[in-house]
Enzyme design. Structure first.
Site, mmCIF file in Angstrom:
data_model
loop_
_atom_site.group_PDB
_atom_site.id
_atom_site.type_symbol
_atom_site.label_atom_id
_atom_site.label_comp_id
_atom_site.label_asym_id
_atom_site.label_seq_id
_atom_site.Cartn_x
_atom_site.Cartn_y
_atom_site.Cartn_z
ATOM 1 N N GLY A 14 0.841 -1.203 0.000
ATOM 2 C CA GLY A 14 0.000 0.000 0.000
ATOM 3 C C GLY A 14 0.872 1.248 0.000
ATOM 4 O O GLY A 14 1.869 1.292 0.707
ATOM 5 N N ARG A 75 0.963 -4.722 -5.731
ATOM 6 C CA ARG A 75 1.031 -6.022 -5.053
ATOM 7 C C ARG A 75 1.222 -7.043 -6.162
ATOM 8 O O ARG A 75 0.547 -6.970 -7.184
ATOM 9 C CB ARG A 75 -0.245 -6.279 -4.271
ATOM 10 C CG ARG A 75 -0.494 -5.202 -3.211
ATOM 11 C CD ARG A 75 -1.604 -5.567 -2.271
ATOM 12 N NE ARG A 75 -2.107 -4.395 -1.571
ATOM 13 C CZ ARG A 75 -1.661 -3.954 -0.394
ATOM 14 N NH1 ARG A 75 -0.697 -4.595 0.226
ATOM 15 N NH2 ARG A 75 -2.190 -2.884 0.167
ATOM 16 N N SER A 76 2.149 -7.970 -5.994
ATOM 17 C CA SER A 76 2.445 -8.925 -7.070
ATOM 18 C C SER A 76 2.251 -10.356 -6.598
ATOM 19 O O SER A 76 2.985 -10.841 -5.738
ATOM 20 C CB SER A 76 3.891 -8.746 -7.539
ATOM 21 O OG SER A 76 4.260 -9.813 -8.378
ATOM 22 N N ASP A 106 5.421 -5.259 5.912
ATOM 23 C CA ASP A 106 6.051 -6.549 6.231
ATOM 24 C C ASP A 106 5.983 -7.538 5.063
ATOM 25 O O ASP A 106 6.887 -8.356 4.895
ATOM 26 C CB ASP A 106 5.470 -7.139 7.519
ATOM 27 C CG ASP A 106 4.007 -7.481 7.402
ATOM 28 O OD1 ASP A 106 3.287 -6.786 6.659
ATOM 29 O OD2 ASP A 106 3.566 -8.447 8.060
ATOM 30 N N THR A 129 4.323 2.484 5.529
ATOM 31 C CA THR A 129 2.938 2.003 5.613
ATOM 32 C C THR A 129 2.186 2.885 6.602
ATOM 33 O O THR A 129 2.740 3.231 7.656
ATOM 34 C CB THR A 129 2.870 0.511 6.022
ATOM 35 O OG1 THR A 129 1.514 0.159 6.253
ATOM 36 C CG2 THR A 129 3.651 0.204 7.281
ATOM 37 N N ASP A 131 -0.257 2.271 8.517
ATOM 38 C CA ASP A 131 -0.843 1.610 9.694
ATOM 39 C C ASP A 131 0.034 1.623 10.950
ATOM 40 O O ASP A 131 -0.439 1.346 12.044
ATOM 41 C CB ASP A 131 -1.180 0.146 9.379
ATOM 42 C CG ASP A 131 -2.330 0.029 8.395
ATOM 43 O OD1 ASP A 131 -3.059 1.026 8.229
ATOM 44 O OD2 ASP A 131 -2.491 -1.046 7.793
ATOM 45 N N ASP A 133 2.078 -0.544 11.910
ATOM 46 C CA ASP A 133 2.060 -1.849 12.591
ATOM 47 C C ASP A 133 3.323 -2.656 12.339
ATOM 48 O O ASP A 133 3.268 -3.869 12.181
ATOM 49 C CB ASP A 133 0.815 -2.649 12.158
ATOM 50 C CG ASP A 133 0.757 -2.845 10.657
ATOM 51 O OD1 ASP A 133 1.536 -2.190 9.938
ATOM 52 O OD2 ASP A 133 -0.078 -3.638 10.187
ATOM 53 N N ARG A 158 -17.238 16.994 13.035
ATOM 54 C CA ARG A 158 -17.728 17.505 14.334
ATOM 55 C C ARG A 158 -18.186 18.951 14.258
ATOM 56 O O ARG A 158 -19.022 19.373 15.029
ATOM 57 C CB ARG A 158 -16.647 17.368 15.402
ATOM 58 C CG ARG A 158 -16.550 15.972 15.939
ATOM 59 C CD ARG A 158 -16.038 15.999 17.363
ATOM 60 N NE ARG A 158 -16.814 15.103 18.183
ATOM 61 C CZ ARG A 158 -16.590 14.908 19.476
ATOM 62 N NH1 ARG A 158 -15.652 15.560 20.098
ATOM 63 N NH2 ARG A 158 -17.327 14.072 20.157
ATOM 64 N N GLY A 174 -6.802 0.556 9.610
ATOM 65 C CA GLY A 174 -6.124 -0.285 10.584
ATOM 66 C C GLY A 174 -6.817 -1.635 10.649
ATOM 67 O O GLY A 174 -7.690 -1.856 11.478
ATOM 68 N N ARG A 175 -6.436 -2.508 9.712
ATOM 69 C CA ARG A 175 -7.070 -3.830 9.664
ATOM 70 C C ARG A 175 -6.615 -4.708 10.819
ATOM 71 O O ARG A 175 -7.383 -5.407 11.433
ATOM 72 C CB ARG A 175 -6.730 -4.517 8.334
ATOM 73 C CG ARG A 175 -7.915 -4.633 7.407
ATOM 74 C CD ARG A 175 -7.473 -5.135 6.069
ATOM 75 N NE ARG A 175 -6.436 -4.265 5.527
ATOM 76 C CZ ARG A 175 -5.485 -4.623 4.670
ATOM 77 N NH1 ARG A 175 -5.416 -5.839 4.232
ATOM 78 N NH2 ARG A 175 -4.606 -3.749 4.228
HETATM 79 P P1 ATP Z 1 1.070 -2.773 3.510
HETATM 80 O O1 ATP Z 1 1.320 -3.065 4.971
HETATM 81 O O2 ATP Z 1 1.031 -1.320 3.264
HETATM 82 O O3 ATP Z 1 -0.048 -3.521 2.904
HETATM 83 P P2 ATP Z 1 2.975 -4.704 2.544
HETATM 84 O O4 ATP Z 1 4.376 -4.574 2.070
HETATM 85 O O5 ATP Z 1 2.769 -5.546 3.774
HETATM 86 O O6 ATP Z 1 2.411 -3.233 2.726
HETATM 87 P P3 ATP Z 1 1.806 -6.766 0.874
HETATM 88 O O7 ATP Z 1 0.814 -6.686 -0.220
HETATM 89 O O8 ATP Z 1 1.567 -7.683 2.012
HETATM 90 O O9 ATP Z 1 2.039 -5.266 1.374
HETATM 91 O O10 ATP Z 1 3.224 -7.178 0.228
HETATM 92 C C1 ATP Z 1 3.726 -6.515 -0.911
HETATM 93 C C2 ATP Z 1 4.208 -7.518 -1.917
HETATM 94 O O11 ATP Z 1 5.304 -8.261 -1.350
HETATM 95 C C3 ATP Z 1 3.197 -8.581 -2.301
HETATM 96 O O12 ATP Z 1 2.318 -8.136 -3.311
HETATM 97 C C4 ATP Z 1 4.103 -9.709 -2.805
HETATM 98 O O13 ATP Z 1 4.523 -9.464 -4.127
HETATM 99 C C5 ATP Z 1 5.327 -9.571 -1.889
HETATM 100 N N1 ATP Z 1 5.223 -10.574 -0.807
HETATM 101 C C6 ATP Z 1 4.442 -10.522 0.295
HETATM 102 N N2 ATP Z 1 4.596 -11.635 1.052
HETATM 103 C C7 ATP Z 1 5.492 -12.409 0.388
HETATM 104 C C8 ATP Z 1 6.078 -13.683 0.645
HETATM 105 N N3 ATP Z 1 5.780 -14.398 1.737
HETATM 106 N N4 ATP Z 1 6.975 -14.159 -0.262
HETATM 107 C C9 ATP Z 1 7.296 -13.456 -1.362
HETATM 108 N N5 ATP Z 1 6.784 -12.253 -1.643
HETATM 109 C C10 ATP Z 1 5.901 -11.725 -0.795
#
Ligand code: ATP
Length: 325
Positions: A14, A75-76, A106, A129, A131, A133, A158, A174-175
């Site tokens: 995000g 996100r991939s 994370d 991020t 959040d 967190d 307000r 904040g999920r």
């Molecule tokens: P936010 O907290 O803002 O959502 P984030 O980095 O936690 O940020 P995610 O969508 O969880 O967001 O992760 C970003 C990208 O990292 C994912 O789209 C994926 O491509 C890669 N990713 C996440 N977890 C893994 C994993 N266990 N192994 C490999 N790639 C991962």
């Protein structure tokens, strides 16, 4: 370890206000240390699709104040597979990338750790991020801006609350964590703050609001984290409608507006510190760590702790909210 001459920088997950300030700081710290830099657009997906761009000192001019991320984020799903990561690494090799700065949450760090474990490419993370967190830093980049955005929105809600007998239920992001709800609730004088970390029974919520309306007042405000057990503001309104039918209930879900806007000075400074610290960490031979700030000092935390350890909210603030409501 191979001498680092060229690094890649990207944003992932995000998007968060201040990511641009982190990109700028990483690029400029790298170039002033004689490194060359490639930006990867659209996070891991761009790594797989070979969406790389050369970055220089001037590529990051005039972005410090801009929200979002000039490198775009994504996100991939493909990167989660070994095949996807293989394609990404082929492209990293093609562009002679020796090390990586990964800006995200994370999930982003899990992916980065795998690049090091599977292919030995040094990686350092920067916490971006809204959040907040992430274990290993007191605050994440974007959190302060999100707080201020939510606070201003609630102030405006307000402002219209001069009429009697109104109950405002406002849901903030904040999920998994209630950091935004807690601090926004304090900053806006909420009568009740509901968070996933401090689950409240429906009876408690009802009794508290009844009490609040008895001793006061024209309107009451409840700030709810989206991940709260009540199921968020809309669900809560449904559950309260029988008991509070005589009050005018207004529900607002702030949603994505909390991700937008120009970063606050606090986020710009934090991002500038952390973007630079990440490059310094790579140059000093570190890998698989996240740059953070804890008690005003720069720190490096092993990446795996950012998802295996949980950062706690400040429960003293929750108590304070009760005293001063
Ligand atoms: P936010 O907290 O803002 O959502 P984030 O980095 O936690 O940020 P995610 O969508 O969880 O967001 O992760 C970003 C990208 O990292 C994912 O789209 C994926 O491509 C890669 N990713 C996440 N977890 C893994 C994993 N266990 N192994 C490999 N790639 C991962």
């Amino acid at each position: 370890m191979k001498k680092i001459k060229r690094i890649a920088v990207f944003t992932s997950g995000g998007d968060a206000p201040g990511m641009n300030a982190a990109i700028r700081s990483s690029v400029r710290t790298a170039t002033s240390n004689g490194l060359s830099v490639m930006g990867v657009r659209f996070g891991y997906q761009g790594m797989i699709d070979d969406d790389f761009i050369e970055m220089h000192h001037h590529s990051v001019s005039n972005i410090l104040q801009r929200g979002g991320t000039i490198l775009k984020s994504a996100r991939s799903k493909e990167f989660r597979s070994a095949e996807g990561r293989k394609k990404a690494v082929e492209n990293l090799k093609k562009h002679d990338i020796d090390a990586i700065v990964a800006i995200g949450g994370d999930g982003t760090f899990r992916g980065a750790s795998e690049l090091y474990e599977e292919y030995g490419i040094p990686v350092v993370g920067v916490p971006g991020t809204i959040d907040n967190d992430l274990y290993g830093t007191d605050e994440t980049i974007g959190y302060d801006t999100a707080l201020n955005t939510a606070m201003e929105a609630i102030d405006k809600i307000r402002d219209t609350a001069d009429a009697h007998d109104r109950l405002f239920l406002v849901e903030v992001m904040g999920r998994e964590a209630g950091f935004i709800a807690l601090e926004t609730g304090i900053a806006t004088g909420a009568e009740l703050i509901l968070l996933p970390e401090a689950v409240k029974k429906l009876d408690y919520i009802r009794d508290t609001l009844k009490e609040v309306f008895k001793v006061q007042r024209r309107s009451s405000l409840v700030v709810v984290a989206e991940g709260d057990q009540t199921g968020g503001a809309l669900n809560l309104a449904e559950k309260l409608k029988d008991d509070f039918g005589k009050y005018e209930m207004r529900v607002s879900v702030l949603g994505h507006l909390q991700r937008g806007g120009s970063p606050t000075s606090h986020d710009r400074v934090l991002a500038s510190r952390l973007g630079s610290a990440a490059v310094e960490a790579l140059l000093n031979g570190h890998t698989s760590v996240m740059a953070g700030v804890v008690s005003h000092k720069n720190t490096l935390t092993p990446m795996h702790k950012t998802w295996s350890e949980k950062k706690s909210i400040n429960f003293e603030l929750l108590e304070l909210a009760k005293v001063i409501r």
